[in-house]
Design an enzyme around this catalytic site. Sequence first.
Site, PDB file in Angstrom:
ATOM      1  N   GLU A  21      43.404  41.280  42.918  1.00  0.00           N
ATOM      2  CA  GLU A  21      42.662  42.352  41.465  1.00  0.00           C
ATOM      3  C   GLU A  21      42.495  43.700  42.654  1.00  0.00           C
ATOM      4  O   GLU A  21      40.663  43.875  42.984  1.00  0.00           O
ATOM      5  CB  GLU A  21      41.744  42.075  41.108  1.00  0.00           C
ATOM      6  N   HIS A  66      42.515  37.537  48.559  1.00  0.00           N
ATOM      7  CA  HIS A  66      41.684  37.668  47.773  1.00  0.00           C
ATOM      8  C   HIS A  66      40.302  38.360  48.800  1.00  0.00           C
ATOM      9  O   HIS A  66      39.071  37.391  48.829  1.00  0.00           O
ATOM     10  CB  HIS A  66      41.761  35.963  47.633  1.00  0.00           C
ATOM     11  N   GLU A  95      43.471  34.155  35.587  1.00  0.00           N
ATOM     12  CA  GLU A  95      41.643  33.726  35.944  1.00  0.00           C
ATOM     13  C   GLU A  95      41.124  34.106  34.498  1.00  0.00           C
ATOM     14  O   GLU A  95      41.482  34.704  33.650  1.00  0.00           O
ATOM     15  CB  GLU A  95      40.621  34.321  36.859  1.00  0.00           C
ATOM     16  N   TYR A 136      38.048  38.652  31.408  1.00  0.00           N
ATOM     17  CA  TYR A 136      36.950  37.685  30.780  1.00  0.00           C
ATOM     18  C   TYR A 136      36.281  38.395  29.738  1.00  0.00           C
ATOM     19  O   TYR A 136      35.348  37.000  29.240  1.00  0.00           O
ATOM     20  CB  TYR A 136      35.397  37.833  32.296  1.00  0.00           C
ATOM     21  N   ARG A 174      45.176  26.832  42.285  1.00  0.00           N
ATOM     22  CA  ARG A 174      45.087  28.751  42.566  1.00  0.00           C
ATOM     23  C   ARG A 174      43.955  28.414  43.472  1.00  0.00           C
ATOM     24  O   ARG A 174      42.944  28.265  43.329  1.00  0.00           O
ATOM     25  CB  ARG A 174      44.998  29.802  41.177  1.00  0.00           C
ATOM     26  N   ASN A 184      43.935  37.987  35.065  1.00  0.00           N
ATOM     27  CA  ASN A 184      42.631  38.132  35.495  1.00  0.00           C
ATOM     28  C   ASN A 184      42.339  38.450  34.360  1.00  0.00           C
ATOM     29  O   ASN A 184      41.777  39.850  33.725  1.00  0.00           O
ATOM     30  CB  ASN A 184      41.809  38.267  36.722  1.00  0.00           C
TER      31      ASN A 184
END
Length: 493
Positions: free
Chosen positions: A205, A160, A402, A347, A115, A345
């Site tokens: 995002e 992005h 992500e 985390y 990606r 995405n």
Amino acid sequence: MILTINNVIIVAFITRLFSKTPIFYLSNMEIKLLILSSLFAGAFCSKFPEEFLFGTATAAFQIEGAWNEDGKGESIWDRFLHASGRENGDVTCDSYHKWQEDIDNAKALGLSSYRFSIAWTRILPNGTLNFINQKGVEYYLNLIKGLKSEGIEPLVTIYHFDMPQYLSDLGGFLNPQFVDYFEDYARLLYQLYGSYVKYWFTFNEPFSICSGGYGSGMTAPGLSLNGDGIYQCAYVLLKAHARAYRVYDTEFKDQYNGKVSIVLNTNWFEPNSTSTEDLDAQERILQFYLGWFANPVFIGNWPQVMIDRIANRSKLEGLARSRLPEFTQEEIDYINGTYDFFAINTYKVYKARNTEHGISYPDFYFDMGVTYENKYFYPEGFRKLLNFINDRYNPGSVIVTENGLETTDYLNDTDRITYLKDYMNSALEAIEEDKINIFGYTVWSLMDNFEWGSFERRFGLIRVDFDSPNKTRTWKESAKWYQQVIATRSLDN
Ligand SMILES: *[C@@H]1O[C@H](CO)[C@@H](O)[C@H](O)[C@H]1NC(C)=O
Ligand SMILES: *[C@@H]1O[C@H](CO)[C@@H](O)[C@H](O)[C@H]1NC(C)=O
Ligand SMILES: *[C@@H]1O[C@H](CO)[C@@H](O)[C@H](O)[C@H]1NC(C)=O
Ligand SMILES: *[C@@H]1O[C@H](CO)[C@@H](O)[C@H](O)[C@H]1NC(C)=O
Ligand SMILES: *[C@@H]1O[C@H](CO)[C@@H](O)[C@H](O)[C@H]1NC(C)=O
Ligand SMILES: *[C@@H]1O[C@H](CO)[C@@H](O)[C@H](O)[C@H]1NC(C)=O
């Protein structure tokens, strides 16, 4: 280990076929081993599906460098960091020149997907169609063809974070005409690369784009408009996403049969306590973080809790209308359903706590009425998020675009291996036990890169020596580990 035990038992069975001892006569030890092995088989022998897209992710501004080379225009991130005097993205990993080495690394890892994002300003220096920069067009053509020739599926992010400065001068995401500029750019990319690219992401995002760039002002273009600009950004961005989706659907889908979606991001949130207030806070923060963009695209319109709360607070602030722009029915219908899969995405996990604010100044976080704290890594929270997405949005399929761990600079990154193993195991459980159709997982990131203002924050499987003129790449232990995972489609190593 279990496989070995199974093999021993199979060998024992086969041996018995040719012996005089009846097959059904097993020793106690053999029975115990058989029970043990079947108990553990599910936990340790599960594999990712055959067609699973194992990937890594990057973004143009974070790896390419060559910020003003070969006709590239200035982006808002070039301007933002040059103006701040902080470290900048002028060189970073120098992937603009080292793309072949990056493909070699991707191939050596055994990746089935990669990606990356296209820098709008490399193709259209001012963002508009009047000047198409051939050097930029060729760069991505080489990259895409290079990946394809190694059997690596390119997953292409159209936007992005690095808007052409010129379009930002025209208002960026606060300018309704941005939708037209984005349409032109997206169509050009489909024309140029559509025969090779099967997976397109319109925006990466949007939460980060609008809350950072038009809310807190911490990221480019650095506008602090946390009461209203932040919402207007989302309103324009979602219409631009829908336009780009529909252009592909009507003009390219028949010919190329690719898929288009948007990459959303959120942490998972646990309630800080079991009180009704904190449970409501958990639901509300997921709506303000994820639902803000996911609801319009996947089920239609803003989350009701956002509509109600922002209207109420706007009224109490003395405004004539809500700070959250209202979609017309036509706009709701235009945006609703503009996805071919869900891309996420994520985390971390935080604890959410109900925090009502009185009326003072207009602010996104006051509108939300939740504070969150106690960041921790919690792979089970990842599985809950995947289930939340599947249950609320029923998208058909999901890709994790992500996920990864930030560390300082060292090669024996056992902490990253542990993190990735735990999170990927949660994804595997979500596939096997929760029956969620997760078709890919792309680690952030292929290599250490420029974390939007910092070279210290390292997410790479591969180390980059930013002090060397060569930007030398060195595999960390996590890269070797991931290579094994991909080769075996299993976490059992
Ligand atoms: C981009 O816009 C700037 C400002 O209007 C102008 O000076 C420049 O020539 C433009 N560049 C291109 C390639 O159109
Ligand atoms: C979150 O919950 C913990 C444990 O119950 C409590 O000690 C803490 O005060 C809560 N946080 C806040 C800021 O209310
Ligand atoms: C969004 O589209 C779905 C599927 O067509 C439909 O069921 C739903 O009612 C739409 N949402 C809104 C808010 O119109
Ligand atoms: C509006 O906000 C006030 C003050 O926070 C609150 O008391 C009231 O319940 C809210 N009304 C609605 C409909 O949300
Ligand atoms: C990395 O660290 C772990 C834990 O300290 C150790 O067991 C392992 O041998 C180290 N690996 C290398 C390649 O140094
Ligand atoms: C530059 O990088 C390549 C690949 O990482 C490496 O083979 C080469 O030795 C490096 N050259 C220098 C001068 O460090």
